[in-house]
Scaffold this motif. Sequence first.
Motif, PDB file in Angstrom:
ATOM      1  N   ARG A   5       0.829  -1.223   0.000  1.00 58.41           N
ATOM      2  CA  ARG A   5       0.000   0.000   0.000  1.00 58.41           C
ATOM      3  C   ARG A   5       0.856   1.263   0.000  1.00 58.41           C
ATOM      4  NH1 ARG A   5      -2.396  -1.111   5.772  1.00 58.41           N
ATOM      5  NH2 ARG A   5      -0.489  -0.685   6.880  1.00 58.41           N
ATOM      6  N   ASN A   6       2.120   1.151   0.383  1.00 54.77           N
ATOM      7  CA  ASN A   6       3.014   2.311   0.374  1.00 54.77           C
ATOM      8  C   ASN A   6       3.886   2.388  -0.880  1.00 54.77           C
ATOM      9  OD1 ASN A   6       2.142   3.237   2.931  1.00 54.77           O
ATOM     10  ND2 ASN A   6       3.406   1.672   3.896  1.00 54.77           N
ATOM     11  N   TRP A   7       3.680   1.452  -1.808  1.00 51.95           N
ATOM     12  CA  TRP A   7       4.407   1.507  -3.075  1.00 51.95           C
ATOM     13  C   TRP A   7       3.889   2.682  -3.896  1.00 51.95           C
ATOM     14  CZ3 TRP A   7       3.720  -4.194  -5.081  1.00 51.95           C
ATOM     15  CH2 TRP A   7       4.434  -5.066  -4.258  1.00 51.95           C
ATOM     16  N   PRO A   8       4.635   3.079  -4.925  1.00 53.36           N
ATOM     17  CA  PRO A   8       4.107   4.098  -5.851  1.00 53.36           C
ATOM     18  C   PRO A   8       2.769   3.643  -6.423  1.00 53.36           C
ATOM     19  CG  PRO A   8       6.446   3.729  -6.251  1.00 53.36           C
ATOM     20  CD  PRO A   8       6.006   2.689  -5.253  1.00 53.36           C
ATOM     21  N   LYS A   9       1.874   4.581  -6.619  1.00 50.51           N
ATOM     22  CA  LYS A   9       0.494   4.274  -7.020  1.00 50.51           C
ATOM     23  C   LYS A   9       0.370   3.589  -8.372  1.00 50.51           C
ATOM     24  CE  LYS A   9      -1.211   6.010  -3.309  1.00 50.51           C
ATOM     25  NZ  LYS A   9      -1.314   5.081  -2.217  1.00 50.51           N
ATOM     26  N   ASP A  10       1.424   3.643  -9.206  1.00 49.73           N
ATOM     27  CA  ASP A  10       1.332   2.998 -10.519  1.00 49.73           C
ATOM     28  C   ASP A  10       1.802   1.542 -10.494  1.00 49.73           C
ATOM     29  OD1 ASP A  10       3.949   3.855 -10.012  1.00 49.73           O
ATOM     30  OD2 ASP A  10       4.408   4.056 -12.145  1.00 49.73           O
ATOM     31  N   LEU A  11       2.177   1.025  -9.326  1.00 53.14           N
ATOM     32  CA  LEU A  11       2.580  -0.377  -9.203  1.00 53.14           C
ATOM     33  C   LEU A  11       1.414  -1.233  -8.718  1.00 53.14           C
ATOM     34  CD1 LEU A  11       6.128  -0.148  -7.598  1.00 53.14           C
ATOM     35  CD2 LEU A  11       5.520  -0.432 -10.004  1.00 53.14           C
ATOM     36  N   PHE A  12       1.338  -2.447  -9.269  1.00 51.70           N
ATOM     37  CA  PHE A  12       0.277  -3.377  -8.924  1.00 51.70           C
ATOM     38  C   PHE A  12       0.838  -4.528  -8.100  1.00 51.70           C
ATOM     39  CE2 PHE A  12      -1.305  -1.119 -12.500  1.00 51.70           C
ATOM     40  CZ  PHE A  12      -2.671  -1.071 -12.335  1.00 51.70           C
ATOM     41  N   LEU A  13      -0.042  -5.181  -7.373  1.00 59.03           N
ATOM     42  CA  LEU A  13       0.285  -6.390  -6.623  1.00 59.03           C
ATOM     43  C   LEU A  13      -0.429  -7.546  -7.308  1.00 59.03           C
ATOM     44  CD1 LEU A  13       1.440  -7.791  -4.060  1.00 59.03           C
ATOM     45  CD2 LEU A  13      -0.733  -7.245  -2.950  1.00 59.03           C
ATOM     46  N   SER A  14       0.318  -8.570  -7.707  1.00 63.72           N
ATOM     47  CA  SER A  14      -0.271  -9.765  -8.311  1.00 63.72           C
ATOM     48  C   SER A  14      -0.322 -10.865  -7.266  1.00 63.72           C
ATOM     49  CB  SER A  14       0.562 -10.240  -9.499  1.00 63.72           C
ATOM     50  OG  SER A  14       0.496  -9.302 -10.537  1.00 63.72           O
ATOM     51  N   PHE A  15      -1.430 -11.597  -7.270  1.00 60.84           N
ATOM     52  CA  PHE A  15      -1.640 -12.626  -6.266  1.00 60.84           C
ATOM     53  C   PHE A  15      -2.287 -13.833  -6.909  1.00 60.84           C
ATOM     54  CE2 PHE A  15      -3.629 -14.639  -2.596  1.00 60.84           C
ATOM     55  CZ  PHE A  15      -2.608 -14.549  -1.657  1.00 60.84           C
ATOM     56  N   ASN A  16      -1.697 -15.000  -6.716  1.00 65.33           N
ATOM     57  CA  ASN A  16      -2.228 -16.246  -7.281  1.00 65.33           C
ATOM     58  C   ASN A  16      -3.248 -16.876  -6.337  1.00 65.33           C
ATOM     59  OD1 ASN A  16      -0.335 -15.868  -9.255  1.00 65.33           O
ATOM     60  ND2 ASN A  16       0.903 -17.626  -8.719  1.00 65.33           N
ATOM     61  N   LEU A  17      -4.302 -17.400  -6.921  1.00 66.04           N
ATOM     62  CA  LEU A  17      -5.252 -18.211  -6.164  1.00 66.04           C
ATOM     63  C   LEU A  17      -5.041 -19.663  -6.554  1.00 66.04           C
ATOM     64  CD1 LEU A  17      -8.629 -16.247  -6.335  1.00 66.04           C
ATOM     65  CD2 LEU A  17      -7.014 -16.389  -4.445  1.00 66.04           C
ATOM     66  N   SER A  18      -5.067 -20.537  -5.577  1.00 62.29           N
ATOM     67  CA  SER A  18      -4.924 -21.963  -5.867  1.00 62.29           C
ATOM     68  C   SER A  18      -6.279 -22.508  -6.326  1.00 62.29           C
ATOM     69  CB  SER A  18      -4.441 -22.720  -4.628  1.00 62.29           C
ATOM     70  OG  SER A  18      -5.501 -22.918  -3.728  1.00 62.29           O
TER      71      SER A  18
END
Length: 109
Positions: A44-57
Motif C-alpha cells: 500500500r506504500n508503493w508508488p500508485k502505478d505499481l500493482f500487486l499480483s496474487f495467485n489463487l490456488s
Amino acid sequence: TLARWTDRDLGMVPPSVFIPIAEERGIIGPLSQLVLRKATEAARNWPKDLFLSFNLSPSQLVDQNTGLHILAILDRTGFDPRRLEIEITETGLMTDPASAEKIVEDLRR
C-alpha cells in the motif's frame, strides 16, 4: 506475491512442496489470507502505478467465501482494490467453473 518458507531445520522449503501440503490439510485459505494481508500491508506504500499480483490456488476457487475474504483484507489494510491483480490458472477455473465464476463476479463488483 511469492510465498516463501525458510525453516530452521529444513532450510528453504519450496512452494512446490508446502502449497500442496497446505491444500491437502485444508489450510490453504488461511495461509493465503495471511500472505495477502502481509503483501497488501507492504504494497500500500508503493508508488500508485505499481500493482500487486496474487495467485489463487484451484482449491480456493471452490470456496465460495474466497472473494469475500479478499475484499475484507483489502478493506482492512486500506489497499486500493484496483491495484490488485488476481491470477487464476485454467486448471483452477475448470475445477469448479460455477464456483470460480461466482468468486470472479464478487471480486469484479
